[in-house]
Design an enzyme around this catalytic site. Sequence first.
Site, short mmCIF file in Angstrom:
data_model
loop_
_atom_site.label_atom_id
_atom_site.label_comp_id
_atom_site.label_asym_id
_atom_site.label_seq_id
_atom_site.Cartn_x
_atom_site.Cartn_y
_atom_site.Cartn_z
N PRO A 2 0.84 -1.20 0.00
CG PRO A 2 -0.01 -1.07 2.15
CD PRO A 2 0.68 -2.00 1.22
CD GLU A 3 2.42 3.14 -4.46
OE1 GLU A 3 2.50 4.34 -4.79
OE2 GLU A 3 2.54 2.21 -5.27
CE LYS A 61 5.56 3.49 -0.02
NZ LYS A 61 6.36 2.48 -0.72
CG HIS A 104 -5.38 -14.76 7.61
ND1 HIS A 104 -4.61 -15.89 7.74
CD2 HIS A 104 -6.08 -14.90 6.45
CE1 HIS A 104 -4.81 -16.69 6.70
NE2 HIS A 104 -5.70 -16.11 5.90
NE ARG A 125 -0.16 -11.91 0.41
CZ ARG A 125 -0.48 -11.10 -0.59
NH1 ARG A 125 0.05 -9.88 -0.65
NH2 ARG A 125 -1.32 -11.47 -1.53
NE ARG A 171 20.47 11.98 -1.93
CZ ARG A 171 19.71 11.19 -1.16
NH1 ARG A 171 19.31 10.02 -1.61
NH2 ARG A 171 19.37 11.59 0.05
NE ARG A 281 9.08 -1.76 -5.63
CZ ARG A 281 10.17 -1.38 -4.99
NH1 ARG A 281 11.28 -1.13 -5.67
NH2 ARG A 281 10.18 -1.25 -3.68
#
Length: 297
Positions: A2-3, A61, A104, A125, A171, A281
Amino acid sequence: MPELPEVEVVRSGLERWACGRTVASVQVLHARAVRRHVAGPEDFAARLTGQRLGTARRRGKYLWLPVEPPTGTATGTPALAVLAHLGMSGQLLVQPQGSPDEKHLRIRFRFADAEATELRFVDQRTFGGLSLHETVPGDPEGLPDVIAHIARDPLDPAFDDDAFHAALRRRRTTVKRALLDQSLISGVGNIYADEALWRTRLHYDRPTAGLTRPRTAELLTHIREVMNEALAAGGTSFDSLYVNVNGQSGYFDRSLDAYGREDEPCRRCGTPIRRRPWMNRSSYFCPRCQRPPRPTA
């Protein structure tokens, strides 16, 4: 994972259903769900019992519930906060007392009031979890000390656009790597990075050192647009496990322009969207609208 929009949806639900309530009891049903609380499940439950939960907060997050110190707490006593990390499948659900347990269910909070609802942490999970931490001294939001290194997110009023641009220029990295660097900017994950880059017409491998200030400003504008639109839709739910505190899924995935649309036509130019493996990803982009950078000699 989730973001920011998905986590913000959960945070707003906690603000409605959990904030200001006093914990009557905590039941830890799976020790792994509190593995980040190094003192163990019994300590986690004991230290929260009888405590009043404050206003739900979020940075990127991560979300947390400050623990309001009881009346008479000695000056200098470290403030505490319950930190939640949802991981791949964690859910914080508000359920009526006495309703059947989820398969769960990992942690249950019961409250000392007449609302007849309880807070449940459900995690198929078990990659997520809850933990209790001291907060950064003097921080007005009660930021847990273990996430003090996490940068502010682009929806935070205190986010500094100019500082972000300067950090990008310093960077030696590429733009998508920078967007997923939580020490630079938090809350942006794979889905919303691809969406914002598509809107900005930037290739994910574009070096950050060459970004101009107007280009950075455009990128931040689109990041905020994407996130606010996702928030309005309740988040993105590719997985039925991504839900709000009432168990409802978001529907922003129906509005995605790039992510998950391999071989579908670009909504701007009609060129089929491409997918490329990227850091374990996938990156989705339009090869015409988002030209790859020229190779350096």
